[in-house]
Design a protein around this motif. Structure first.
Motif, short mmCIF file in Angstrom:
data_model
loop_
_atom_site.label_atom_id
_atom_site.label_comp_id
_atom_site.label_asym_id
_atom_site.label_seq_id
_atom_site.Cartn_x
_atom_site.Cartn_y
_atom_site.Cartn_z
N ASP A 2 0.83 -1.21 0.00
CA ASP A 2 0.00 0.00 0.00
C ASP A 2 0.87 1.26 0.00
OD1 ASP A 2 -2.19 -1.67 0.08
OD2 ASP A 2 -2.45 -1.51 2.26
N GLU A 3 1.95 1.24 0.77
CA GLU A 3 2.85 2.40 0.82
C GLU A 3 3.48 2.65 -0.54
OE1 GLU A 3 6.77 3.91 3.38
OE2 GLU A 3 5.76 2.03 3.90
N LEU A 4 3.86 1.59 -1.22
CA LEU A 4 4.42 1.74 -2.56
C LEU A 4 3.37 2.24 -3.54
CD1 LEU A 4 6.52 -1.56 -2.63
CD2 LEU A 4 7.46 0.76 -2.72
N ASN A 5 2.15 1.75 -3.42
CA ASN A 5 1.07 2.21 -4.30
C ASN A 5 0.84 3.71 -4.16
OD1 ASN A 5 0.65 -0.31 -5.38
ND2 ASN A 5 -1.02 -0.85 -3.99
N ARG A 6 0.92 4.21 -2.95
CA ARG A 6 0.72 5.64 -2.73
C ARG A 6 1.81 6.47 -3.41
NH1 ARG A 6 -0.87 3.69 2.45
NH2 ARG A 6 1.19 4.13 3.35
N ARG A 7 2.94 5.85 -3.67
CA ARG A 7 4.01 6.53 -4.40
C ARG A 7 3.88 6.35 -5.91
NH1 ARG A 7 8.91 7.97 -2.01
NH2 ARG A 7 8.94 7.88 0.27
N GLY A 8 2.84 5.66 -6.34
CA GLY A 8 2.65 5.42 -7.76
C GLY A 8 3.48 4.27 -8.30
N ILE A 9 3.91 3.38 -7.40
CA ILE A 9 4.76 2.25 -7.79
C ILE A 9 3.92 0.98 -7.80
CG2 ILE A 9 6.77 0.85 -7.16
CD1 ILE A 9 7.94 3.38 -5.85
N THR A 10 3.90 0.29 -8.92
CA THR A 10 3.16 -0.95 -9.06
C THR A 10 3.98 -2.11 -8.53
OG1 THR A 10 2.05 -0.10 -11.03
CG2 THR A 10 2.02 -2.49 -10.71
#
Length: 543
Positions: free
Chosen positions: A436-444
């Protein structure tokens, strides 16, 4: 393989000329000369020493087989193994033997150890000669001859005429063997015993002693019931494994031996990575991915810098003026030492600095994320991740509990082009909160993991683009990261996945992978890390 470096000593240990006598009723071993230490030049007609770039098997005596001992020049004793350059072992047959026993029977005996799954050993009849030899000749030619010194009920003698073994700073070394088989008149008059007797004597030449059991090829007594058994197969797998063992008494030695085995070229590389091998596993994991990505060897060291095997291997493999990347605080102080030897030191103090260096070299948009924290001394998922990450040119960084470690977030802040994350491990290792933290950075994110470290390693081997469907492999114990980490670096450079197995029992999932996808490779670690039973079982799967 070819010799690439000069020996560190000009003398070698020469074993006694040994007769391994097989009789109809019993067998004996008779030493025919005393052991000496002489200059190489004093051993006439032997070929120049050759190198097998792996750790010689330890001597062993168990219910299945007994190995023949070889004393090395530094006093260490290992099993006798014919070097790769002498395989398949070519034997010539004196014409009198060929006429009396028949070449078909002789071939059945000489070639009886060939084709065992998991073994590299092979032998063949190279031809028939007529030299009239009536005794063993220490001339570098392996021959089957009529022995003029037989007595009583003796069937044949196996001669180890000239074994010489030389070690290089505790790593692998030089080894040559000269062996003959003397046929007695009793065998010439009993040709039906030809195949089993020659197979027995060849077993001595390939490194096996007598076993106290009946109906076995290597039993001391000739039995009409003898045949090749699973124990004989395990013996030749142990000595001539398709997965040779790379191991040393310390993690620094194991890393040096891995480099020595997999990078034979002398003074050939422009960059060497020297990582702190004692400050936890996160630094070596990051260093392994970096080393593999730039096709550099990985050595493990400490504040002693380039002393011992680390320095010896550095000087062998690095070209003059090469860059030495010093990864971790313990080796950061080695700059002066490295510079004094003509190399250029570059200090990479922590995992973030290593990741920055890799990002600058490969400009990948991908990051591998494995479980931390950074001080964790056992990061099994990181071992396998490093090989895949380095192969894809991506750095490895870590979590801290349920979130990204601060070093990881700072790296992402400095490298906004990163858009893909490969999560290595199941949700217990890297929880959904990290995704989820990575998703918030726009990282798939994509996850490759399983319920344990073994299935995670197998999942990493299937990461798209990292490894070929069939390739060499490195196999290490689930709990010995220091043995495996040098394999991760070479896996990244060569496209080999790193598999993990329990130390005392080959995991069935790993066995299946080896059987269907492995073309060769190495066992990483000593006998305590990966037992002989696991080593033999794994070798048997690699055809």
């Amino acid at each position: 393989m070819q010799t690439t470096t000069a020996p560190t000593t000009v003398s070698t240990n020469v074993t006694p000329r040994t007769k391994l006598i097989r009789r109809l009723g019993r067998s004996a071993i008779v030493a025919a000369a005393t052991s000496t230490t002489i200059a190489v030049a004093a051993v006439p007609a032997l070929a120049a020493p050759t190198i097998d770039r792996w750790t010689p098997p330890a001597r062993t005596h168990n219910a299945d087989f007994v190995t023949t001992d070889v004393p090395w020049s530094d006093g260490v004793v290992t099993s006798a193994v014919i070097p790769a350059e002498q395989l398949p072992l070519s034997m010539v047959v004196e014409s009198e033997v060929a006429d009396r026993l028949g070449l078909d029977r002789i071939r059945q005996g000489i070639e009886g150890w060939n084709g065992i799954p998991g073994s590299r050993f092979g032998a063949r009849v190279a031809g028939v000669v007529n030299t009239g030899a009536r005794s063993a000749q220490n001339d570098g030619v392996h021959r089957v001859f009529v022995d003029g010194r037989c007595q009583g009920d003796e069937l044949a003698w196996g001669y180890l005429n000239g074994i010489r073994a030389e070690r290089r700073y505790g790593t692998n070394g030089s080894y040559t063997i000269d062996g003959d088989i003397g046929v007695c008149s009793r065998l010439l008059n009993s040709p039906d015993k030809t195949a089993s007797t020659l197979r027995h004597e060849l077993g001595h030449l390939l490194g096996l002693g007598h076993i106290d059991a009946s109906c076995r090829i290597m039993s001391a007594r000739h039995d009409s019931c003898e045949s090749m058994t699973a124990g004989d197969h395990n013996a030749v797998r142990y000595l001539y494994s398709t997965l040779p063992r790379l191991a040393g008494p310390t993690r620094t030695e194991t890393a040096a031996r891995t480099v020595y085995a997999t990078r034979p070229g002398a003074n050939a590389v422009a960059t060497v990575v020297l990582a702190d091998g004692f400050g936890g596993s996160a630094l070596p994991v990051a260093a392994a991915a970096y080393a593999g990505a730039i096709d550099a060897p990985l050595l493990l060291g400490d504040a002693s810098c380039t002393s011992g095997s680390v320095g010896t291997e550095l000087r062998r493999v690095a070209r003059p003026g090469a860059t030495v990347a010093l990864v971790g605080a313990a080796v950061a102080g080695c700059s002066t030492d490295v510079r004094s030897q003509g190399y250029k030191p570059v200090v990479l103090g922590d995992v973030a600095a290593v990741a920055d260096q890799l990002a600058a070299a490969r400009r990948s948009d991908t990051l591998f994320v494995v479980r931390g924290p950074l001080g964790d001394g056992n990061l099994p998922d990181g071992l396998t991740a490093a090989a895949a990450a380095g192969r894809l040119g991506a750095p490895v960084l870590f979590t801290n509990g349920g979130q990204l470690a601060s070093e990881t977030t700072s790296f992402l802040n400095r490298h906004p082009l990163v858009r893909r994350a490969v999560i290595v491990g199941g949700e217990q290792a890297v929880p959904q909160s990290v995704v989820d933290e990575l998703n918030r950075r726009g990282i798939t994110s994509t996850r490759h993991g399983g319920q344990d470290r073994i299935t995670t390693a197998l999942a990493v081997a299937d990461i798209p683009g990292a490894f070929a469907p069939r390739s060499a492999v490195a196999v290490a114990a689930t709990d010995k990261w220091a043995d495996a980490i040098s394999g991760s670096a070479i896996g990244a450079a060569r496209g080999w996945p790193v598999l993990l197995t329990p130390p005392h029992e080959l995991d069935g999932r790993v066995a299946g992978f080896l059987a269907h996808r492995a073309t060769g490779g190495y066992i990483l670690g000593g006998h305590a890390a990966v037992s002989d039973a696991v080593h033999i079982g794994a070798s048997a799967q690699v055809r």
